[in-house]
Design a protein around this motif. Structure first.
Motif, PDB file in Angstrom:
ATOM      1  N   ARG A  10      44.002  59.316 -29.580  1.00 30.48           N
ATOM      2  CA  ARG A  10      43.344  58.047 -29.312  1.00 30.48           C
ATOM      3  C   ARG A  10      43.029  57.361 -30.634  1.00 30.48           C
ATOM      4  O   ARG A  10      42.499  57.988 -31.563  1.00 30.48           O
ATOM      5  N   GLY A  11      43.327  56.109 -30.732  1.00 24.79           N
ATOM      6  CA  GLY A  11      43.078  55.369 -31.944  1.00 24.79           C
ATOM      7  C   GLY A  11      41.597  55.095 -32.149  1.00 24.79           C
ATOM      8  O   GLY A  11      40.906  54.701 -31.229  1.00 24.79           O
ATOM      9  N   ASN A  12      41.105  55.352 -33.350  1.00 25.43           N
ATOM     10  CA  ASN A  12      39.754  54.972 -33.748  1.00 25.43           C
ATOM     11  C   ASN A  12      38.642  55.589 -32.917  1.00 25.43           C
ATOM     12  O   ASN A  12      37.564  55.004 -32.777  1.00 25.43           O
ATOM     13  N   SER A  13      38.882  56.751 -32.335  1.00 27.30           N
ATOM     14  CA  SER A  13      37.820  57.393 -31.576  1.00 27.30           C
ATOM     15  C   SER A  13      38.120  58.869 -31.391  1.00 27.30           C
ATOM     16  O   SER A  13      39.277  59.247 -31.194  1.00 27.30           O
ATOM     17  N   GLY A  14      37.063  59.664 -31.457  1.00 29.47           N
ATOM     18  CA  GLY A  14      37.223  61.084 -31.170  1.00 29.47           C
ATOM     19  C   GLY A  14      36.933  61.416 -29.724  1.00 29.47           C
ATOM     20  O   GLY A  14      36.962  62.592 -29.353  1.00 29.47           O
ATOM     21  N   LEU A  15      36.679  60.386 -28.918  1.00 29.51           N
ATOM     22  CA  LEU A  15      36.403  60.582 -27.502  1.00 29.51           C
ATOM     23  C   LEU A  15      37.614  60.211 -26.668  1.00 29.51           C
ATOM     24  O   LEU A  15      38.426  59.384 -27.069  1.00 29.51           O
ATOM     25  N   CYS A  16      37.704  60.842 -25.494  1.00 22.35           N
ATOM     26  CA  CYS A  16      38.895  60.651 -24.671  1.00 22.35           C
ATOM     27  C   CYS A  16      38.953  59.291 -23.997  1.00 22.35           C
ATOM     28  O   CYS A  16      40.044  58.739 -23.794  1.00 22.35           O
ATOM     29  N   GLY A  17      37.829  58.740 -23.620  1.00 27.37           N
ATOM     30  CA  GLY A  17      37.852  57.491 -22.895  1.00 27.37           C
ATOM     31  C   GLY A  17      38.526  57.669 -21.546  1.00 27.37           C
ATOM     32  O   GLY A  17      38.484  58.725 -20.933  1.00 27.37           O
ATOM     33  N   GLY A  18      39.177  56.605 -21.097  1.00 26.42           N
ATOM     34  CA  GLY A  18      39.792  56.601 -19.782  1.00 26.42           C
ATOM     35  C   GLY A  18      41.226  57.091 -19.745  1.00 26.42           C
ATOM     36  O   GLY A  18      41.905  56.947 -18.729  1.00 26.42           O
ATOM     37  N   MET A  19      41.698  57.666 -20.815  1.00 28.61           N
ATOM     38  CA  MET A  19      43.090  58.135 -20.916  1.00 28.61           C
ATOM     39  C   MET A  19      44.059  57.001 -20.568  1.00 28.61           C
ATOM     40  O   MET A  19      45.035  57.193 -19.828  1.00 28.61           O
ATOM     41  N   THR A  20      43.761  55.832 -21.110  1.00 31.76           N
ATOM     42  CA  THR A  20      44.654  54.693 -20.924  1.00 31.76           C
ATOM     43  C   THR A  20      45.727  54.730 -22.003  1.00 31.76           C
ATOM     44  O   THR A  20      45.402  54.755 -23.192  1.00 31.76           O
ATOM     45  N   PRO A  21      46.997  54.727 -21.643  1.00 30.79           N
ATOM     46  CA  PRO A  21      48.060  54.846 -22.661  1.00 30.79           C
ATOM     47  C   PRO A  21      47.944  53.824 -23.794  1.00 30.79           C
ATOM     48  O   PRO A  21      48.231  54.152 -24.946  1.00 30.79           O
ATOM     49  N   ASP A  22      47.509  52.618 -23.498  1.00 33.60           N
ATOM     50  CA  ASP A  22      47.433  51.591 -24.537  1.00 33.60           C
ATOM     51  C   ASP A  22      46.426  51.928 -25.634  1.00 33.60           C
ATOM     52  O   ASP A  22      46.480  51.358 -26.723  1.00 33.60           O
TER      53      ASP A  22
END
Length: 126
Positions: free
Chosen positions: A99-111
């Motif tokens: 993931r760009g600019n984050s160490g968190l997974c977020g919503g696993m959005t490909p973009d």
């Protein structure tokens, strides 16, 4: 140079097991969320599982929860996806990315993800 290389794909029977590997270079896994995605023919790329950078928190798509396990080995700079009891609908090309600019997974959005590998084909069939 950041590089992600997937391996471990192949043919597997339903109910079997398979482990995919994502070898990384140029990235500190303690600060990077790395996710596995997959794309089946005619379908959009979807998030499968992710492991966060800071606390190795994991998340899974509902379709694989309880069957797949994501893990990482910092010493080997590698992230794994253990597939248990795969189903024919798990057949796809599997990719890893960070993931760009984050160490968190977020919503696993490909973009939101960068540095995609070339993918490894997984075919589940009897």
């Amino acid at each position: 140079q950041l590089q992600f290389v997937e391996s471990g794909g192949g043919f597997v029977q339903p109910g079997g097991s398979l482990r995919l590997s994502c070898a990384t270079s140029g990235v500190n896994l303690d600060y990077s969320a790395v996710a596995w995605f997959r794309q089946a023919p005619g379908k959009e790329r979807e998030g499968v599982s992710c492991i966060s950078g800071h606390f190795s928190s994991t998340r899974y798509a509902d379709s694989v929860k309880g069957r797949f396990t994501i893990s990482r080995d910092n010493a080997k700079n590698t992230v794994y996806l253990q597939m248990h009891s795969p189903k024919p609908e798990d057949t796809a090309v599997y990719y890893c990315a960070r993931r760009g600019n984050s160490g968190l997974c977020g919503g696993m959005t490909p973009d939101d993800y960068l540095n995609w590998g070339q993918g490894t084909q997984v075919t589940v069939s009897s």
